[in-house]
Write an enzyme that holds these catalytic residues in place. Structure first.
Site, PDB file in Angstrom:
ATOM      1  N   CYS A 150     -31.662 -30.719 -15.858  1.00 21.81           N
ATOM      2  CA  CYS A 150     -31.459 -30.881 -16.561  1.00 21.81           C
ATOM      3  C   CYS A 150     -30.582 -30.173 -17.596  1.00 21.81           C
ATOM      4  CB  CYS A 150     -32.540 -31.831 -17.224  1.00 21.81           C
ATOM      5  SG  CYS A 150     -32.108 -33.374 -18.235  1.00 21.81           S
ATOM      6  N   GLU A 162     -39.930 -31.555 -11.352  1.00 19.24           N
ATOM      7  CA  GLU A 162     -41.655 -31.516 -12.157  1.00 19.24           C
ATOM      8  C   GLU A 162     -42.661 -33.074 -11.868  1.00 19.24           C
ATOM      9  OE1 GLU A 162     -39.755 -31.551 -16.009  1.00 19.24           O
ATOM     10  OE2 GLU A 162     -38.980 -31.342 -13.872  1.00 19.24           O
ATOM     11  N   HIS A 185     -35.694 -34.482 -12.623  1.00 17.30           N
ATOM     12  CA  HIS A 185     -36.262 -33.440 -13.020  1.00 17.30           C
ATOM     13  C   HIS A 185     -37.677 -33.120 -11.918  1.00 17.30           C
ATOM     14  CE1 HIS A 185     -36.064 -33.017 -17.788  1.00 17.30           C
ATOM     15  NE2 HIS A 185     -35.063 -33.641 -17.194  1.00 17.30           N
TER      16      HIS A 185
END
Length: 325
Positions: A131, A260, A258
């Site tokens: 990001c 994650e 993202h």
């Protein structure tokens, strides 16, 4: 990028800080962009706990860091604002096998993230920017390679003459909650043999979750790509940059999304797997394993959890997290 090194061992009071600051001011007066870095020999010691008899007076930074007074000279002479990261970044980075620059909002820690990105790019250290981390990788590249010394994000400098990162047209500057580009969005690979595509099992596109208000300026893409930074993943319009990779680097990847959010302990995101593999010296084996998985698997993954088999090849783990076949 040029460096002027001022050294004098651990002897205090020689005038190293004033000398470095004065040289910086002279260079600044010549129209050059100058920043200062303090590499302190006092390892594992907090300047705020040292006696003035041991090492002069302490100086306090905006981020709360208690540091050597030299940083105070740097700020005053150069009329700049430094962070504690400037002092510690290089020592910490020298021992890193891989560097991850995460997302965030606001300008706190931005200069440290840019320093870390620059170090990874110049020293062939595996890098993953997420990001804001991806956006700053573009900013650093524009400054260092394209020579745009004022390159920045309009999030931090609204009137920058070189806006590498801009506010998204559909965003809101007044209402913060729920006005970002949120949730799962599709990214289409533009370069089939790029590292990211291979890690995702040679997929044509991936669905990953987003959370951002700013994006890479599409009007600067051609110039940036011509200099060697490739935007290998884009949205369906082709004007929103999603994945960036640096040519001739072991592993330098930045993503607007993202990864994650859909990564799992037993099924790590392809890009995290790539970073760890590159840092461990086994990226090629992982890329080859990912390619083999893509040939035998017919799994369709829309939510980050594989619905088919998970394949293993020796010590190299590969799965279909976030990809489509």
């Amino acid at each position: 990028m040029k460096y002027v090194l001022v050294t004098g061992g651990v002897v205090s009071g020689l005038g190293k800080g004033v000398t470095a600051s004065s040289i910086g001011l002279l260079l600044q007066a010549c129209g050059l962009r100058v920043t200062s870095i303090k590499i302190d020999p006092y390892l594992n010691t907090d300047a705020g706990t040292m006696s003035p008899f041991e090492h002069g007076e302490v100086f306090v930074l905006d981020d709360g860091g208690e540091v050597d007074l030299d940083l105070g000279n740097y700020e005053r002479f150069l009329d700049s604002t430094l962070t504690h990261v400037h002092k510690a970044a290089w020592d910490l980075l020298k021992g890193a096998d891989g560097i991850l620059v995460p997302g965030g909002f606001g300008d706190r820690g931005v200069q440290g993230k840019i320093l870390a990105t620059k170090y990874a790019r110049e020293n062939q250290v595996p890098f993953l920017g997420i990001c804001l981390g991806m956006q700053l990788a573009v900013v650093e590249f524009a400054r260092s390679i394209l020579g745009f010394e004022d390159a920045n994000s309009t999030e931090f400098e609204p009137e920058t003459p070189s806006p590498c990162v801009i506010f998204m047209p559909e965003g809101s500057t007044t209402h913060m909650g729920g006005t970002m580009r949120l949730g799962s969005r599709r990214t289409y690979f533009q370069v089939p043999d790029c590292k990211s595509a291979k890690l995702y099992g040679n997929a044509k596109f991936v669905d990953e979750r987003h959370r951002h208000r700013y994006e890479v300026n599409p009007d600067m893409i051609q110039e940036i790509e011509n200099a060697g930074l490739s935007f290998v993943g884009k949205d369906e319009t082709g004007r929103r940059m999603e994945i960036v990779e640096l040519q001739n680097h072991p592993y330098f990847v930045g993503v607007q999304f993202h990864p994650e959010f859909k990564s799992r302990p037993g099924k790590p995101s392809a890009l995290f797997l790539g970073l760890i593999a590159a840092a461990s010296g086994c990226l090629e084996a992982v890329l080859q394993a990912s390619g083999k998985v893509s040939k035998v698997s017919t799994t369709r993954v829309a939510n980050g959890a594989a619905t088919g088999k998970v394949y293993q090849n020796g010590n190299v783990y590969s799965n279909g997290n976030g990809l489509h076949h």
